[in-house]
Design a protein around this motif. Structure first.
Motif, short mmCIF file in Angstrom:
data_model
loop_
_atom_site.label_atom_id
_atom_site.label_comp_id
_atom_site.label_asym_id
_atom_site.label_seq_id
_atom_site.Cartn_x
_atom_site.Cartn_y
_atom_site.Cartn_z
N GLU A 78 0.84 -1.20 0.00
CA GLU A 78 0.00 0.00 0.00
C GLU A 78 0.87 1.25 0.00
OE1 GLU A 78 -3.82 -1.44 2.58
OE2 GLU A 78 -2.13 -0.59 3.65
N ILE A 79 0.28 2.36 -0.44
CA ILE A 79 0.94 3.64 -0.21
C ILE A 79 -0.03 4.54 0.56
CG2 ILE A 79 2.30 3.47 -2.34
CD1 ILE A 79 0.63 5.89 -3.29
N THR A 80 0.55 5.52 1.24
CA THR A 80 -0.27 6.44 2.03
C THR A 80 -0.41 7.75 1.26
OG1 THR A 80 0.57 5.42 4.03
CG2 THR A 80 -0.51 7.55 4.28
N LEU A 81 -1.63 8.15 1.01
CA LEU A 81 -1.89 9.40 0.29
C LEU A 81 -1.64 10.60 1.21
CD1 LEU A 81 -5.16 8.35 -1.59
CD2 LEU A 81 -2.77 8.18 -2.36
N ASN A 82 -1.59 11.80 0.62
CA ASN A 82 -1.23 12.99 1.41
C ASN A 82 -2.27 13.36 2.48
OD1 ASN A 82 -3.22 14.39 -0.01
ND2 ASN A 82 -1.78 15.32 -1.45
N ASP A 83 -3.46 12.71 2.42
CA ASP A 83 -4.45 12.95 3.48
C ASP A 83 -4.53 11.79 4.46
OD1 ASP A 83 -5.60 10.98 1.93
OD2 ASP A 83 -7.19 12.26 1.11
N GLY A 84 -3.60 10.83 4.31
CA GLY A 84 -3.51 9.75 5.29
C GLY A 84 -4.18 8.45 4.86
N LEU A 85 -5.01 8.48 3.78
CA LEU A 85 -5.67 7.23 3.37
C LEU A 85 -4.63 6.29 2.74
CD1 LEU A 85 -8.51 5.82 3.07
CD2 LEU A 85 -8.44 6.55 0.68
N LYS A 86 -4.68 5.03 3.16
CA LYS A 86 -3.79 4.02 2.58
C LYS A 86 -4.54 3.31 1.45
CE LYS A 86 -1.31 2.54 6.79
NZ LYS A 86 -0.29 3.53 6.81
N PRO B 269 -5.18 17.93 -4.53
CA PRO B 269 -5.65 16.54 -4.68
C PRO B 269 -4.72 15.56 -3.99
CG PRO B 269 -5.33 17.62 -6.83
CD PRO B 269 -4.77 18.53 -5.81
N SER B 270 -5.30 14.41 -3.59
CA SER B 270 -4.46 13.34 -3.04
C SER B 270 -3.81 12.55 -4.16
CB SER B 270 -5.30 12.40 -2.17
OG SER B 270 -6.32 11.80 -2.94
N ILE C 97 1.65 14.50 -4.38
CA ILE C 97 0.40 14.00 -4.97
C ILE C 97 0.73 12.64 -5.58
CG2 ILE C 97 -1.28 14.36 -6.85
CD1 ILE C 97 -0.80 17.44 -6.40
N ALA C 98 -0.08 11.63 -5.29
CA ALA C 98 0.21 10.29 -5.84
C ALA C 98 -0.14 10.25 -7.33
CB ALA C 98 -0.59 9.24 -5.09
N THR C 99 0.70 9.52 -8.06
CA THR C 99 0.44 9.31 -9.49
C THR C 99 -0.25 7.96 -9.67
OG1 THR C 99 2.44 10.53 -10.12
CG2 THR C 99 1.53 9.00 -11.76
N GLN C 100 -1.36 7.96 -10.41
CA GLN C 100 -2.03 6.70 -10.72
C GLN C 100 -2.04 6.55 -12.25
OE1 GLN C 100 -6.22 6.28 -9.49
NE2 GLN C 100 -5.64 4.30 -8.66
N SER C 101 -1.70 5.34 -12.72
CA SER C 101 -1.55 5.11 -14.16
C SER C 101 -2.82 4.53 -14.76
CB SER C 101 -0.46 4.07 -14.43
OG SER C 101 0.72 4.35 -13.73
N TRP C 102 -3.47 5.28 -15.67
CA TRP C 102 -4.57 4.64 -16.41
C TRP C 102 -4.05 4.03 -17.71
CZ3 TRP C 102 -5.92 6.70 -21.18
CH2 TRP C 102 -6.03 8.07 -21.40
N SER C 103 -4.77 3.01 -18.18
CA SER C 103 -4.32 2.20 -19.33
C SER C 103 -2.85 1.82 -19.19
CB SER C 103 -4.60 2.92 -20.65
OG SER C 103 -5.98 3.10 -20.84
N PRO C 104 -2.49 1.16 -18.09
CA PRO C 104 -1.07 0.85 -17.85
C PRO C 104 -0.47 -0.07 -18.91
CG PRO C 104 -2.49 -0.37 -16.33
CD PRO C 104 -3.37 0.64 -17.03
N PHE C 105 -1.35 -0.79 -19.65
CA PHE C 105 -0.87 -1.66 -20.75
C PHE C 105 -1.16 -1.04 -22.12
CE2 PHE C 105 -2.36 -5.40 -17.93
CZ PHE C 105 -1.13 -5.51 -17.33
N GLN D 137 7.82 0.27 -9.67
CA GLN D 137 9.13 0.85 -9.31
C GLN D 137 9.21 2.34 -9.64
OE1 GLN D 137 11.52 -3.35 -9.84
NE2 GLN D 137 12.73 -1.50 -10.12
N LEU D 138 8.36 2.84 -10.52
CA LEU D 138 8.28 4.29 -10.75
C LEU D 138 7.57 4.97 -9.58
CD1 LEU D 138 7.11 4.74 -14.47
CD2 LEU D 138 9.42 5.00 -13.57
N GLY D 139 6.88 4.16 -8.77
CA GLY D 139 6.11 4.73 -7.65
C GLY D 139 4.68 5.03 -8.04
N ALA D 140 4.25 4.52 -9.21
CA ALA D 140 2.89 4.81 -9.69
C ALA D 140 1.93 3.68 -9.32
CB ALA D 140 2.90 5.00 -11.20
N ILE D 141 0.71 4.07 -8.98
CA ILE D 141 -0.35 3.10 -8.67
C ILE D 141 -0.98 2.71 -10.01
CG2 ILE D 141 -2.57 2.80 -7.47
CD1 ILE D 141 -1.62 5.57 -6.00
#
Ligand SMILES: NC(=O)C1=CN([C@@H]2O[C@H](COP(=O)(O)OP(=O)(O)OC[C@H]3O[C@@H](n4cnc5c(N)ncnc54)[C@H](OP(=O)(O)O)[C@@H]3O)[C@@H](O)[C@H]2O)C=CC1
Ligand SMILES: O=C(O)C(=O)[C@@H](O)[C@H](O)C(=O)CO
Length: 280
Positions: free
Chosen positions: A7-15, A159-160, A184-192, A225-229
């Protein structure tokens, strides 16, 4: 949470887990069965949207599964046609009614639609919905730094998470650096890249062979490993399991760099540059 996914913890504390399930096109009884299977395989983060017309399907899978609601992280997204404050509040409530949920863990503005210039109003609605307990964490998708700067300047709340197009052909190095600086967490859409066809290339196959893994696993490990969700979509229980079996090998720096080097300025899947592309 009992999931095997880190898990990662977002900037507002949500894991939240670092890999979730994309649900675009998972609908109806087959969609609910696929989502239920993913939860039972270990997924705890589910990515939906008002515009996918499957919030009800996600809610059904959540009710059918054996995992307590509190262990799941469920996302939905506000469509562009509801950025006006009152419409945004109703849309958030409608998203909850459709899923039969009391709260979303994450609720995101789906596209900034800059020519309409209402995304700050929409953001204020998300801020208020969080205060009312309808949402635990608020974020955006497809926001460029200039859009995020305005949110922060005009509301004092950043934003978180920012969910963006991110895959080996479009690695978003600058946007990711900006996110890191702002926490701010990075989330990857269409990762493939929305399907594996284009990813069947020698660079990725050679790395996959070295670790006895598949190309999708190498690509998801690169995101990790990039740190992206990442939120890979799969309807198939076998591929769902494959996509979370990525925590037992490590790509070295050279391998990471060779995957990142596949990126190019025209690498977007469908030319959806959020500076000009809009969705309603
Ligand atoms: N915020 C935004 O603007 C956007 C958000 N999204 C979100 O991101 C999610 C993921 O992106 P999406 O566009 O769906 O595409 P993905 O990049 O996740 O690719 C999904 C495709 O890959 C196939 N696939 C998945 N795993 C494997 C595997 N191990 N081996 C072979 N094929 C595989 C799937 O087929 P199968 O199902 O048959 O396994 C499907 O055809 C979406 O579902 C949605 O939740 C997407 C686009 C924009
Ligand atoms: O899947 C999403 O979240 C989207 O925003 C889609 O609309 C996606 O951009 C698409 O499929 C466009 O044709």
């Amino acid at each position: 949470m009992s999931s095997r996914i880190p898990e990662i913890t977002l900037n507002d504390g949500l894991k939240i887990p670092i890999v979730g399930l994309g649900t675009y096109s998972l609908k109806g009884s087959s969609g609910a069965a696929s989502i239920q299977s993913a939860i039972e395989k270990g997924y705890r983060l589910l990515d939906s949207a008002y515009n996918y017309e499957n919030e009800g399907t996600v809610g059904e899978a959540v009710r059918r599964c054996s995992i307590p609601r509190s262990e799941l992280r469920i996302t939905s997204k506000l469509p562009g046609r509801y950025h006006e404050y009152e419409k945004a509040v109703s849309a958030i409530q409608e998203s909850l009614y459709r899923a039969q949920l009391d709260y979303y863990d994450l609720y995101l503005i789906h596209w900034p639609n800059p020519s309409k210039d209402q995304y700050v109003e929409a953001w204020q609605a998300l801020i208020d919905a969080k205060k009312w307990g309808l949402i635990r964490s608020i974020g955006v998708c497809n926001f460029l730094p200039e859009h995020i700067e305005r949110l922060e300047k005009e509301t004092g709340v950043k934003p978180s998470i920012n969910q963006i197009e991110l895959h080996p052909f479009f690695n978003q190095a600058e946007q990711r650096k900006y996110h890191e600086e702002k926490n701010i967490a990075t989330q990857s859409w269409s990762p493939f890249t929305r399907g594996l066809k284009d990813l069947k290339i020698d660079t990725l196959q050679a790395i996959a062979d070295r670790y006895n893994k598949s190309i999708p696993q190498v690509v998801l490990r690169w995101h990790y490993q990039l740190g992206a969700i990442s939120i890979p979509k799969s309807a198939s229980p076998t591929r769902q399991l494959e996509n979370i079996s990525i925590f037992d090998f490590v790509l070295n720096e050279e391998e990471m760099a060779s995957i990142s080097a596949l990126s190019h300025p025209d690498g977007r899947i469908a030319n959806q540059d959020p500076a000009v592309y809009e969705e309603f």
